[in-house]
Structures are given as C-alpha cells and as structure tokens.
Design an enzyme around this catalytic site. Sequence first.
Site, PDB file in Angstrom:
ATOM      1  N   ASN A  40       0.887  -1.170   0.000  1.00 24.78           N
ATOM      2  CA  ASN A  40       0.000   0.000   0.000  1.00 24.78           C
ATOM      3  C   ASN A  40       0.920   1.213   0.000  1.00 24.78           C
ATOM      4  OD1 ASN A  40      -1.748   2.078   0.425  1.00 24.78           O
ATOM      5  ND2 ASN A  40      -2.354   1.458   2.498  1.00 24.78           N
TER       6      ASN A  40
ATOM      7  N   LYS B  29       0.249   4.281  -0.278  1.00 24.39           N
ATOM      8  CA  LYS B  29      -0.320   5.490   0.334  1.00 24.39           C
ATOM      9  C   LYS B  29      -0.062   6.704  -0.584  1.00 24.39           C
ATOM     10  CE  LYS B  29       0.057   3.173   4.696  1.00 24.39           C
ATOM     11  NZ  LYS B  29       0.166   3.209   6.138  1.00 24.39           N
TER      12      LYS B  29
ATOM     13  N   HIS C 164      -9.280   1.572   4.685  1.00 26.45           N
ATOM     14  CA  HIS C 164      -8.008   1.730   5.395  1.00 26.45           C
ATOM     15  C   HIS C 164      -8.196   2.679   6.583  1.00 26.45           C
ATOM     16  CE1 HIS C 164      -3.888   2.717   6.341  1.00 26.45           C
ATOM     17  NE2 HIS C 164      -3.584   1.566   5.753  1.00 26.45           N
TER      18      HIS C 164
ATOM     19  N   GLU D 296      -6.472   5.006   7.655  1.00 25.65           N
ATOM     20  CA  GLU D 296      -6.207   6.423   7.363  1.00 25.65           C
ATOM     21  C   GLU D 296      -7.417   7.075   6.697  1.00 25.65           C
ATOM     22  OE1 GLU D 296      -2.514   5.652   5.375  1.00 25.65           O
ATOM     23  OE2 GLU D 296      -1.701   5.000   7.301  1.00 25.65           O
TER      24      GLU D 296
ATOM     25  N   GLU E 267      -5.447  -4.722  10.357  1.00 21.42           N
ATOM     26  CA  GLU E 267      -4.381  -3.745  10.589  1.00 21.42           C
ATOM     27  C   GLU E 267      -4.657  -2.985  11.884  1.00 21.42           C
ATOM     28  OE1 GLU E 267      -2.266  -2.605   6.759  1.00 21.42           O
ATOM     29  OE2 GLU E 267      -4.028  -1.330   6.812  1.00 21.42           O
TER      30      GLU E 267
ATOM     31  N   GLY F 251       2.612   2.338  10.691  1.00 19.52           N
ATOM     32  CA  GLY F 251       3.577   3.428  10.533  1.00 19.52           C
ATOM     33  C   GLY F 251       4.279   3.813  11.824  1.00 19.52           C
TER      34      GLY F 251
ATOM     35  N   SER G 111       3.424  -2.189  10.194  1.00 17.92           N
ATOM     36  CA  SER G 111       4.875  -2.284  10.415  1.00 17.92           C
ATOM     37  C   SER G 111       5.434  -3.666  10.095  1.00 17.92           C
ATOM     38  CB  SER G 111       5.242  -1.872  11.844  1.00 17.92           C
ATOM     39  OG  SER G 111       4.851  -0.531  12.080  1.00 17.92           O
TER      40      SER G 111
HETATM   41  P1  13P Z   1       3.129   0.341   7.600  1.00 16.89           P
HETATM   42  O1  13P Z   1       3.605  -0.981   7.036  1.00 16.89           O
HETATM   43  O2  13P Z   1       3.899   1.516   7.121  1.00 16.89           O
HETATM   44  O3  13P Z   1       2.996   0.269   9.097  1.00 16.89           O
HETATM   45  O4  13P Z   1       1.647   0.541   7.026  1.00 16.89           O
HETATM   46  C1  13P Z   1       0.747  -0.487   7.096  1.00 16.89           C
HETATM   47  C2  13P Z   1      -0.453  -0.115   6.330  1.00 16.89           C
HETATM   48  O5  13P Z   1      -1.165   0.806   6.681  1.00 16.89           O
HETATM   49  C3  13P Z   1      -0.740  -0.863   5.102  1.00 16.89           C
HETATM   50  O6  13P Z   1      -2.005  -0.556   4.637  1.00 16.89           O
END
Ligand code: 13P
Length: 255
Positions: free
Chosen positions: A13, A15, A98, A100, A170, A176, A216
């Site tokens: 992903n 982002k 997601h 976010e 997640e 992150g 992560s």
């Molecule tokens: P990270 O791997 O950067 O923690 O992000 C995970 C994520 O949100 C994948 O959709």
Amino acid sequence: MDKQLRKVVIAGNWKMNKTPAQTTALINEIKPLVKDAKCDVVVCVPYIDLFAALEATKGTNIKVGAENCHWAKSGAFTGEISADMLKACGVPYVVIGHSERRTYFGDTDVTVRDRTRAALDAGLTVILCVGEYLEQRQQNITMEVVRQQVKIALNGVSEQELDNIIIAYEPVWAIGTGLTATAQQANEVNKGIRDLICELYGKTAADKTVVQYGGSMNAANAQELLKQPDVDGGLIGGASLKAADFAAIVAAASK
Ligand code: 13P
C-alpha cells in the site's frame, strides 16, 4: 482450518507516495526480485500512478490496485473515482476502509460497506481493512470492534462474492509506528475474523478467505508473522516502498 486451502497475498500500500515516473522506476526494481514468488503480489498505488503501474507490470506476476473508490457509479462527487472507472482502466484490486481513510477522511463502517458493494459490483477484488485503535485494545474490545467492522462491510455480500474479498487486519496502533503486533496477537485477531466468516458463511468459505496482517510488517518480522496459521499474507506500507524490503517479504511468504 487448513491454511493450504488459501493463497497467500502480499500487497504493498504505497499510500500518498511516488509520482508516475517514480512508480515505473520502483516497479522495474521490484519486478526481477519477485518474479519467482509463490504468493500473489499486488501493488496498490495512488490513482495518478495507476496507468504507469499497469504499464510497468504488463506481462509480470505483479498485479495493481487502487487505494480507495467511491460507492456511486458516477455523479456529482468532485475529486472522487468510481469502482467502474477503475475497472475500465484495467485495475483489478482496490483497498477499502483503510484506517487512514477512516481516521482522516470520515469513512465509516457504512460507507466502507457501500464502497465494498460498488467494488464487487464492478468486478474488483477488495482488500478490506479493519483494525482497532490502541485505546480499544487497552479496553479489551478489539474483537468486538473488528467483528463489527467486518460484519457491516460484508452486509449483503454473498458467499460467492466473498471470493473477491481479502480481509486485512491492521491494528491502527501498529501502522507506521514501528510497533508490530506480536505474531500471537496478529494470529488471534485473524483467527477471530475467520471464526466470524465461519459463523456468517460456513466453514468452506472461512477456509478459503484470505486474511492478511498489516502494520509495520518488514523484512525482519515478516517470516514470524506469515508462519502463523491464520495469517495469509500482508498489507505493507513503508516497507513496500523499498524494492529489496518488499521483495524480502514476498520471499518470506513464498517459503
Ligand atoms: P506500515 O507498514 O507503514 O505500518 O503501514 C501499514 C499499512 O497501513 C498498510 O495498509
């Protein structure tokens, strides 16, 4: 529940990262490193990068996804992209729900359900994201939160349509942050999701449903997470932006 019945899916992903030119460059770097993967490999990229990603992955084992889609077919929704538009461009996957999107852009369980419906109707495969906030884990309500998110998103989804849904667990506190859920925590929630699918659709459907872990995940911890019986792959943020790291996770999943 038999893990052999399911495929393993490693999805990046990206982002809000990479221009079209950078997309082509990163995919060209990833391509040779994952060509012998024994799992499915997907890169989910910003809308503006989709054409570059589709072009760069032509003839390879890497599939392309978008990071969201709207629930309507078309209309007065400035700045939005419909599932039908993604399909028309040749995009097979879409990430929906997601954290976010839920945290910063007001996505709710109901709009996640509606977006999922639109994506399925368009013939896309959905990567449906669910997960709890840290306070919810501390209050011991993780499974209630995740069950509600999954249950609402799947409202009206048939057993046949479920074949086109991947669920990504997640935990928000692990995204992150460098904090990864332990393999045991990840497996516990993934198993809880599979148990819910079993309640809703029966054992055959539960055995088939791909449930990923995200948060992560990186080259160092992927193997431990991926060897859990209910972890069928990963949704990778930061580490998916580095070809070697992403390829190492794909290699761990191919074992
Ligand atoms: P990270 O791997 O950067 O923690 O992000 C995970 C994520 O949100 C994948 O959709």
